[in-house]
Design a protein around this motif. Structure first.
Motif, PDB file in Angstrom:
ATOM      1  N   PRO A  12       0.814  -1.224   0.000  1.00 20.40           N
ATOM      2  CA  PRO A  12       0.000   0.000   0.000  1.00 20.40           C
ATOM      3  C   PRO A  12       0.846   1.271   0.000  1.00 20.40           C
ATOM      4  N   LEU A  13       1.984   1.249   0.706  1.00 19.28           N
ATOM      5  CA  LEU A  13       2.857   2.423   0.769  1.00 19.28           C
ATOM      6  C   LEU A  13       3.431   2.745  -0.602  1.00 19.28           C
ATOM      7  N   HIS A  14       3.956   1.730  -1.286  1.00 23.16           N
ATOM      8  CA  HIS A  14       4.533   1.945  -2.612  1.00 23.16           C
ATOM      9  C   HIS A  14       3.472   2.388  -3.612  1.00 23.16           C
ATOM     10  N   GLU A  15       2.292   1.797  -3.505  1.00 23.64           N
ATOM     11  CA  GLU A  15       1.242   2.134  -4.471  1.00 23.64           C
ATOM     12  C   GLU A  15       0.762   3.574  -4.310  1.00 23.64           C
ATOM     13  N   LEU A  16       0.692   4.047  -3.083  1.00 19.82           N
ATOM     14  CA  LEU A  16       0.304   5.445  -2.856  1.00 19.82           C
ATOM     15  C   LEU A  16       1.321   6.384  -3.494  1.00 19.82           C
ATOM     16  N   PHE A  17       2.605   6.094  -3.312  1.00 23.02           N
ATOM     17  CA  PHE A  17       3.649   6.963  -3.860  1.00 23.02           C
ATOM     18  C   PHE A  17       3.690   6.884  -5.387  1.00 23.02           C
ATOM     19  N   ILE A  18       3.495   5.690  -5.942  1.00 20.32           N
ATOM     20  CA  ILE A  18       3.468   5.554  -7.398  1.00 20.32           C
ATOM     21  C   ILE A  18       2.285   6.328  -7.969  1.00 20.32           C
ATOM     22  N   LYS A  19       1.166   6.270  -7.290  1.00 19.12           N
ATOM     23  CA  LYS A  19      -0.009   7.039  -7.724  1.00 19.12           C
ATOM     24  C   LYS A  19       0.342   8.518  -7.850  1.00 19.12           C
ATOM     25  N   GLY A  20       0.985   9.067  -6.817  1.00 21.37           N
ATOM     26  CA  GLY A  20       1.380  10.470  -6.869  1.00 21.37           C
ATOM     27  C   GLY A  20       2.362  10.757  -7.975  1.00 21.37           C
ATOM     28  N   ALA A  21       3.326   9.848  -8.153  1.00 22.79           N
ATOM     29  CA  ALA A  21       4.360  10.050  -9.176  1.00 22.79           C
ATOM     30  C   ALA A  21       3.761  10.082 -10.576  1.00 22.79           C
ATOM     31  N   VAL A  22       2.793   9.223 -10.841  1.00 22.12           N
ATOM     32  CA  VAL A  22       2.183   9.167 -12.177  1.00 22.12           C
ATOM     33  C   VAL A  22       1.179  10.309 -12.363  1.00 22.12           C
ATOM     34  N   GLU A  23       0.474  10.669 -11.292  1.00 19.94           N
ATOM     35  CA  GLU A  23      -0.463  11.799 -11.381  1.00 19.94           C
ATOM     36  C   GLU A  23       0.255  13.091 -11.726  1.00 19.94           C
ATOM     37  N   SER A  24       1.496  13.225 -11.312  1.00 21.85           N
ATOM     38  CA  SER A  24       2.242  14.454 -11.603  1.00 21.85           C
ATOM     39  C   SER A  24       2.464  14.655 -13.098  1.00 21.85           C
ATOM     40  N   LEU A  25       2.297  13.571 -13.879  1.00 19.32           N
ATOM     41  CA  LEU A  25       2.465  13.656 -15.334  1.00 19.32           C
ATOM     42  C   LEU A  25       1.140  13.885 -16.059  1.00 19.32           C
ATOM     43  N   GLY A  26       0.068  14.095 -15.283  1.00 23.60           N
ATOM     44  CA  GLY A  26      -1.210  14.439 -15.895  1.00 23.60           C
ATOM     45  C   GLY A  26      -2.202  13.304 -16.020  1.00 23.60           C
ATOM     46  N   TYR A  27      -1.868  12.109 -15.551  1.00 23.31           N
ATOM     47  CA  TYR A  27      -2.786  10.977 -15.629  1.00 23.31           C
ATOM     48  C   TYR A  27      -3.766  10.988 -14.460  1.00 23.31           C
ATOM     49  N   LYS A  28      -4.942  10.436 -14.691  1.00 24.67           N
ATOM     50  CA  LYS A  28      -5.846  10.087 -13.600  1.00 24.67           C
ATOM     51  C   LYS A  28      -5.491   8.671 -13.173  1.00 24.67           C
ATOM     52  N   VAL A  29      -5.274   8.472 -11.886  1.00 28.87           N
ATOM     53  CA  VAL A  29      -4.702   7.202 -11.430  1.00 28.87           C
ATOM     54  C   VAL A  29      -5.478   6.652 -10.240  1.00 28.87           C
ATOM     55  N   LYS A  30      -5.601   5.328 -10.204  1.00 27.85           N
ATOM     56  CA  LYS A  30      -6.225   4.645  -9.077  1.00 27.85           C
ATOM     57  C   LYS A  30      -5.523   3.308  -8.871  1.00 27.85           C
ATOM     58  N   PHE A  31      -5.129   3.031  -7.621  1.00 31.12           N
ATOM     59  CA  PHE A  31      -4.549   1.708  -7.385  1.00 31.12           C
ATOM     60  C   PHE A  31      -5.602   0.786  -6.794  1.00 31.12           C
ATOM     61  N   LEU A  32      -5.486  -0.488  -7.128  1.00 27.84           N
ATOM     62  CA  LEU A  32      -6.469  -1.477  -6.708  1.00 27.84           C
ATOM     63  C   LEU A  32      -6.335  -1.773  -5.221  1.00 27.84           C
ATOM     64  N   PRO A  33      -7.422  -2.182  -4.569  1.00 25.88           N
ATOM     65  CA  PRO A  33      -7.311  -2.639  -3.179  1.00 25.88           C
ATOM     66  C   PRO A  33      -6.371  -3.837  -3.109  1.00 25.88           C
ATOM     67  N   GLN A  34      -5.852  -4.124  -1.923  1.00 32.62           N
ATOM     68  CA  GLN A  34      -4.984  -5.288  -1.769  1.00 32.62           C
ATOM     69  C   GLN A  34      -5.769  -6.565  -2.074  1.00 32.62           C
ATOM     70  N   PRO A  35      -5.164  -7.523  -2.775  1.00 28.15           N
ATOM     71  CA  PRO A  35      -5.876  -8.751  -3.135  1.00 28.15           C
ATOM     72  C   PRO A  35      -6.247  -9.591  -1.919  1.00 28.15           C
ATOM     73  N   ASP A  36      -7.368 -10.294  -2.030  1.00 27.91           N
ATOM     74  CA  ASP A  36      -7.840 -11.124  -0.925  1.00 27.91           C
ATOM     75  C   ASP A  36      -8.279 -12.488  -1.460  1.00 27.91           C
ATOM     76  N   SER A  37      -8.934 -13.273  -0.613  1.00 26.58           N
ATOM     77  CA  SER A  37      -9.332 -14.629  -1.010  1.00 26.58           C
ATOM     78  C   SER A  37     -10.334 -14.600  -2.164  1.00 26.58           C
ATOM     79  N   ARG A  38     -11.167 -13.556  -2.221  1.00 26.39           N
ATOM     80  CA  ARG A  38     -12.111 -13.410  -3.336  1.00 26.39           C
ATOM     81  C   ARG A  38     -11.343 -13.209  -4.652  1.00 26.39           C
ATOM     82  N   SER A  39     -10.261 -12.437  -4.591  1.00 27.98           N
ATOM     83  CA  SER A  39      -9.416 -12.241  -5.775  1.00 27.98           C
ATOM     84  C   SER A  39      -8.859 -13.579  -6.250  1.00 27.98           C
ATOM     85  N   LEU A  40      -8.387 -14.381  -5.309  1.00 27.21           N
ATOM     86  CA  LEU A  40      -7.825 -15.688  -5.642  1.00 27.21           C
ATOM     87  C   LEU A  40      -8.877 -16.575  -6.315  1.00 27.21           C
TER      88      LEU A  40
END
Length: 475
Positions: A12-40
């Motif tokens: 979650p920490l890395h994804e938040l920072f990556i979101k900010g880094a990519v948003e600075s280039l003009g993209y709209k960005v969203k990271f997915l929730p952490q995967p769980d048993s339903r994802s599996l």
């Protein structure tokens, strides 16, 4: 582009920072929730049979999100596109791109757009272009995430007020995110970190707690994620009384650059000199040096408390008797090299290797680890496979090894106490001092544990309390 970029698969920490880094280039960005048993479950339903857990979790996690968004009436094929990393190679990671497309089609999203960042060729496919600005922004985000995550795992086991380190991390991550999103220059990012370091210095710690240090290695996704994909193994180990050493994502990038450098050297030697190969070699070496220099710059903000990146050349040499570093795929020789490195440099009391069920490269390294354990019988090592439904078995096996590691950590500490003729009580009295309860106290010595390093580095501070303790006992 009007679509929102989706990504996921890291902490979650890395994804938040990556979101900010990519948003600075003009993209709209969203990271997915952490995967769980339903994802599996969704991954297993829509993916081909015989894939590895990271595929099921990450592909299933995307499909889960798209299904939930579709229920809200959102046309996800028009609203979103997904970016992931791809590569070729002997492990199933090379099939991820095809698996995403296949599963999306099976789930009813045949026109959903997937863009690929090719880690082998340092190129991109699709509408998301891998530019120098994007690479640099991602490096800033990921490296900073590594540093803060490392600090959190080093300090949290010793915090006096439970939750204080996580509270600090939450505030710090918010400020770093805003700095990255605004496209702030390096100087401003460093200023934010320095300001937050000063706040961290106001938190108190108790270094008299004797804790085994556990290094978590293995297949990249399995040892990196903080989700049900590895049973939240890092935090669980903390709850069981360990100090955890997570692997930085920067180390994986460093490994990729090292392999590319070695391949180019081999080509120059075998295929002959060419200007193109020489340029590539110089470019890769320069990138590796620049990335390492930036990592160390970030470490310096926190007085070099975050762990340095180990030498990739040394890791390769340590693994060489057991695993050729040109046998690539998955973590390649890294699992073996990191294990030996932890032993000879006293980096951990215990090494835990986490990998998905049926991971071919990890199976190869497990075979080599048998020889490592024969050569280093003092090592406490365990390799576990995660399948999504074996949590109790995996954790019970780890607990048995963790018990051994706790005994070794205690023995290491009490042997030093005896050697310098200091009592545990005097040590505890000395470390009630405000100066010895700060986050950046001196830690040194040829030891593994934090408590024993704190004692060795600050033993002169213990002497006055030893006299008080002896006087109190005699009277």
């Amino acid at each position: 582009m009007n679509k929102t970029l989706l990504f996921g698969g890291l902490t979650p920490l890395h994804e938040l920072f990556i979101k900010g880094a990519v948003e600075s280039l003009g993209y709209k960005v969203k990271f997915l929730p952490q995967p769980d048993s339903r994802s599996l479950m969704l991954g297993r339903e829509f993916c081909n049979r015989g894939m590895c857990n990271p595929t099921y979790y990450t592909v299933g996690n995307l499909i889960k999100f798209l299904l939930e968004e579709s229920k809200k009436g959102i046309d996800v094929e028009k609203e979103y596109f997904f970016v992931t990393v791809g590569a070729c190679g002997p492990c199933r990671f090379g099939m991820y791109e095809a698996e995403y497309r296949h599963a999306l089609k099976e789930a009813g999203f045949k026109n959903f757009q997937v863009s690929i960042l090719n880690q082998s060729e340092l190129s991109s496919e699709g509408d998301f272009e891998l530019t120098p600005s994007l690479v640099w922004n991602l490096v800033k985000a990921v490296w900073t995430g590594d540093i803060l995550r490392d600090l959190g795992y080093q300090l949290r086991p010793y915090e006096v007020e439970k939750g204080s380190v996580d509270e600090w991390l939450s505030e710090t991550s918010g400020k770093v995110y805003e700095a990255l999103k605004s496209g702030a220059p390096i100087k401003e990012l460093l200023s934010v970190l320095k300001e937050q370091r000063r706040k961290l210095e106001g938190i108190t710690f108790d270094y008299t707690r004797i804790k085994p240090v556990v290094s978590v290695i293995g297949e990249f996704w399995a040892h990196t994620t903080e989700s049900e994909g590895n049973y939240f193994i890092h935090r669980w180990l903390e709850e069981e009384g360990a100090e955890v050493r997570p692997e930085p994502i920067a180390g994986w990038i460093d490994y990729q650059l090292f392999i590319e450098e070695e391949k180019t050297k081999r080509d120059l030697k075998v295929k002959g000199f060419s200007t193109e190969r020489l340029k590539r070699l110089l470019a890769v070496k320069s990138m590796a040096l620049a990335f390492r220099a930036f990592y160390n710059l970030l470490r310096s903000i926190f007085y070099f408390r975050p762990k340095p990146l180990p030498s990739q050349k040394e890791l390769a040499e340590l693994a060489k008797p057991y695993f050729d570093y040109f046998v690539v795929g998955g973590e390649g020789h890294l699992e073996v090299g990191k294990h030996v490195y932890s032993i000879i440099h006293k980096k951990a009391h215990m090494v835990l290797s986490v990998k998905p069920f049926g991971c071919m490269p990890s199976t190869q390294s497990d075979g080599a680890q048998t020889r490592v354990l024969s050569d280093y019988p003092e090592s406490i090592f365990i390799s576990v496979e995660t399948s999504g439904d074996s949590e109790v078995n995996v954790k019970s096996r780890i607990q048995m090894k963790l018990f051994e590691a706790k005994r070794v950590a205690e023995r290491e500490f009490y042997e030093l106490l005896e050697k310098i003729n200091v009592s545990k009580r005097a040590f505890e009295l000395a470390f009630q001092s405000g100066e010895l309860r700060k986050p950046f106290i001196k830690l040194k010595g040829n030891f593994v544990g934090t408590a024993v390093k704190a004692l060795y580095a600050n033993q002169t501070s213990v002497s006055p309390f030893l006299e008080i303790e002896q006087w109190t006992t005699s009277t």
